[in-house]
Design a protein around this motif. Structure first.
Motif, PDB file in Angstrom:
ATOM      1  N   LYS A 155      41.789  43.770  40.644  1.00 24.61           N
ATOM      2  CA  LYS A 155      40.992  42.766  40.331  1.00 24.61           C
ATOM      3  C   LYS A 155      40.290  43.335  38.912  1.00 24.61           C
ATOM      4  N   ASN A 209      36.156  33.845  36.936  1.00 24.35           N
ATOM      5  CA  ASN A 209      36.160  33.152  38.133  1.00 24.35           C
ATOM      6  C   ASN A 209      37.365  33.116  38.841  1.00 24.35           C
ATOM      7  N   GLY A 210      37.990  34.361  38.812  1.00 26.94           N
ATOM      8  CA  GLY A 210      39.432  34.438  39.701  1.00 26.94           C
ATOM      9  C   GLY A 210      40.367  34.220  38.847  1.00 26.94           C
ATOM     10  N   GLN A 211      40.400  33.707  37.778  1.00 25.61           N
ATOM     11  CA  GLN A 211      41.578  32.979  37.205  1.00 25.61           C
ATOM     12  C   GLN A 211      41.792  33.361  35.693  1.00 25.61           C
TER      13      GLN A 211
END
Length: 546
Positions: free
Chosen positions: A204, A451-453
């Motif tokens: 991540k 935001n995860g993208q």
């Protein structure tokens, strides 16, 4: 008899002149005679029009190398300026290399022979000094009538009543204007990561320091010969922890008062985190001494994968597409304990005046009203658009309702030919206001994680889109300006120079393991003995309360 004849002749001459004058006056009216010639009407009309007034002024400007007078932009700037003031301009431009300018303008101001318009200097105290000595025009009385554009900048700038005026209410220079109408408060200093490596191992992209540490540990396991974390020469690693921990490496305004950052617990916590990375061999041991070239060699060859704070343009230098090396950007890690992280060098929203550089006006000028009006015009939306964007269809085009520069070959030839590719050419009266929208848009798109993208966008857009300007802008970016006496300024310089030197030396020792953090309390006492920094903090806060 002779006298009577002379008197009669005099009367006859006067009558003749009066009739001639009346006849000439009537010739400007539409003729009732069909026989009146067109050429006679044109001649009479031309004779009745007053000649357009030409204003001759001298401008003494800081120069960044190129001569802007031979550019298309300069010609358009001059045409617009003349149309705005309703007079022709005959400007004698005197350009001085920007490196030499600060000293040469002091000599010029001291000589008493001051040009009408002069570039300002970074040290506002110089401008206040010569203003109080009578060399510069007090522009404050002219603002309401002749400077509506500049006045709007002042009114939207926090603490401008303190930073731009003397205690007596005088203003001796136009401040350095900055316009940001993008709707976001971007920063050119994100975190950078080897996206290809993070994606390959499904790691991540970090959003806080705990995730940053976990990613570094994982990468060290995968690449034991690497030091996953590295840092720039500038900004330094502890700048990143200071931003996330809401502190600073010097005296700073915390929103309520001035404090000395290194004595705050949050500052020490940031240093302890860096030391942890160093002790566990997650951080390159040369992070304090390496050059930019040495760092680039490491990040392009798989020796390091994470930089918590860097200039956003470096991602392109660090990427090697034909070898699959791909760097991307993200918002800097935050410390959950302190909430949203501050960002480095944010673009303040709206209109802002900075109390330095700008432009000065000679007290001896013959045209104070006109010059104030001209300088104010540079702060107008129309002139800012011209000076920074140029002409639609030639230097920029509209794409999805937004301006985008035309850059067909990637070399900015369109802008360079036009004359607006700053900083090599500064147009108009230097320093004209800066424009954030036309500045950040010259950066290339980067892969930006949030935001995860991952999205393709410019670093400033990502930093602006995924941070909140109400919490991301450090309070010291909008601090009240402190103007100390010469004696107090000298005292501050003497004390804080010694303090900073000792502080920097010992930061290195704490980070490299030469001192243990168990000695921190002893160190703070040593620092107080080196210099009474608290007396300087108190002196500055006393100025704020006046």
């Amino acid at each position: 008899m002779k006298k009577k004849m002379i008197f009669a002749l005099s009367l006859l001459l006067v009558a003749t002149l009066v009739l001639a004058a009346c006849s000439k006056g009537d010739s400007n009216k539409p003729s009732e005679q069909a026989s009146s010639s067109n050429s006679g009407e044109a001649s009479a009309s031309k004779a009745s029009e007053p000649a357009e007034e030409t204003i001759k002024i001298k401008a003494y400007m800081s120069s960044f190398g190129d001569d802007p007078k031979n550019t298309e932009l300069y010609k358009l700037w001059k045409e617009k300026m003349e149309a705005y003031i309703g007079k022709k301009l005959d400007i004698e431009w005197i350009y001085v290399n920007s490196d030499d300018y600060p000293e040469k303008i002091k000599l010029t101001l001291a000589s008493g022979d001051t040009p009408d318009i002069m570039s300002g200097v970074k040290d506002a105290e110089v401008m206040f000094q010569f203003g109080n000595q009578g060399s510069l025009l007090d522009i404050a009385p002219y603002l309401d009538e002749y400077a509506p554009n500049y006045k709007s900048y002042l009114e939207s700038t926090k603490f401008s009543d303190r930073s731009m005026y003397t205690p007596e209410g005088k203003m001796f220079f136009f401040g350095d204007g900055f316009q940001n109408d993008t709707g976001f408060s971007g920063s050119a200093y994100p975190a950078l990561y080897r996206f290809d490596i993070f994606q390959k191992h499904n790691i991540k992209i970090p959003e806080n320091w705990d995730e940053f540490y976990d990613a570094a540990v994982k990468l060290k396991e995968l690449y034991p010969d690497s030091y996953p974390v590295n840092a720039q020469e500038w900004p330094k690693f502890w700048d990143a922890t200071s931003l996330s921990n809401h502190t600073n490496s010097d005296i700073y305004w915390n929103g309520e008062k001035y404090v000395y950052g290194p004595m705050e617990e949050s500052y020490k916590e940031g240093l302890m985190f860096i030391r942890k990375l160093y002790d566990e061999k997650l951080l390159d041991p040369e992070f304090l001494s390496q050059s930019q070239d040495q760092l680039q060699a490491k990040v392009t060859t798989g020796k390091s994968f994470m930089i918590p704070l860097a200039w956003g343009g470096w991602w392109e230098k660090y990427s090697v597409p034909d070898q699959g090396v791909s760097w991307g950007a993200a918002v800097n890690p935050k410390n959950e304990k302190y909430g949203d992280q501050w960002v480095l060098g944010p673009a303040l929203l709206g209109k802002t005046i900075f109390p330095n550089y700008g432009i000065m006006v000679s007290k001896k000028t013959k045209y104070p009203e006109l010059i104030i009006k001209m300088l104010d015009y540079q702060y107008s939306p129309e002139m800012i658009d011209l000076m920074h964007w140029g002409v639609e269809g030639k230097t920029f085009q509209m794409v999805n309702g937004k301006k985008e520069f035309i850059n067909k070959n990637g070399d900015w030839k369109e802008l360079s030919d036009f004359g607006s590719y700053t900083p090599w050419t500064r147009q108009g009266f230097v320093y004209a206001p800066q424009n954030y929208a036309s500045d950040y848009i010259k950066y290339k798109n980067v892969q930006f994680f949030a935001n995860g993208q991952i999205e393709e966008m410019r670093p400033q857009e990502g930093m602006g889109k995924y941070t909140n300007p109400e919490t991301a802008i450090p309070p010291y970016e909008q601090a009240p300006v402190i103007r100390l006496s010469k004696e107090d300024e000298a005292k501050k310089a003497q004390i804080m120079t010694a303090v900073k030197t000792y502080m920097d030396e010992n930061i290195y020792k704490f980070l490299l393991g030469e001192r243990d953090f168990g000695e921190w309390d002893a160190f703070t006492k040593e620092l107080s003995n080196i210099g009474d920094y608290q007396s300087i903090v108190d002196m500055m806060n006393a100025q704020v309360s006046k």
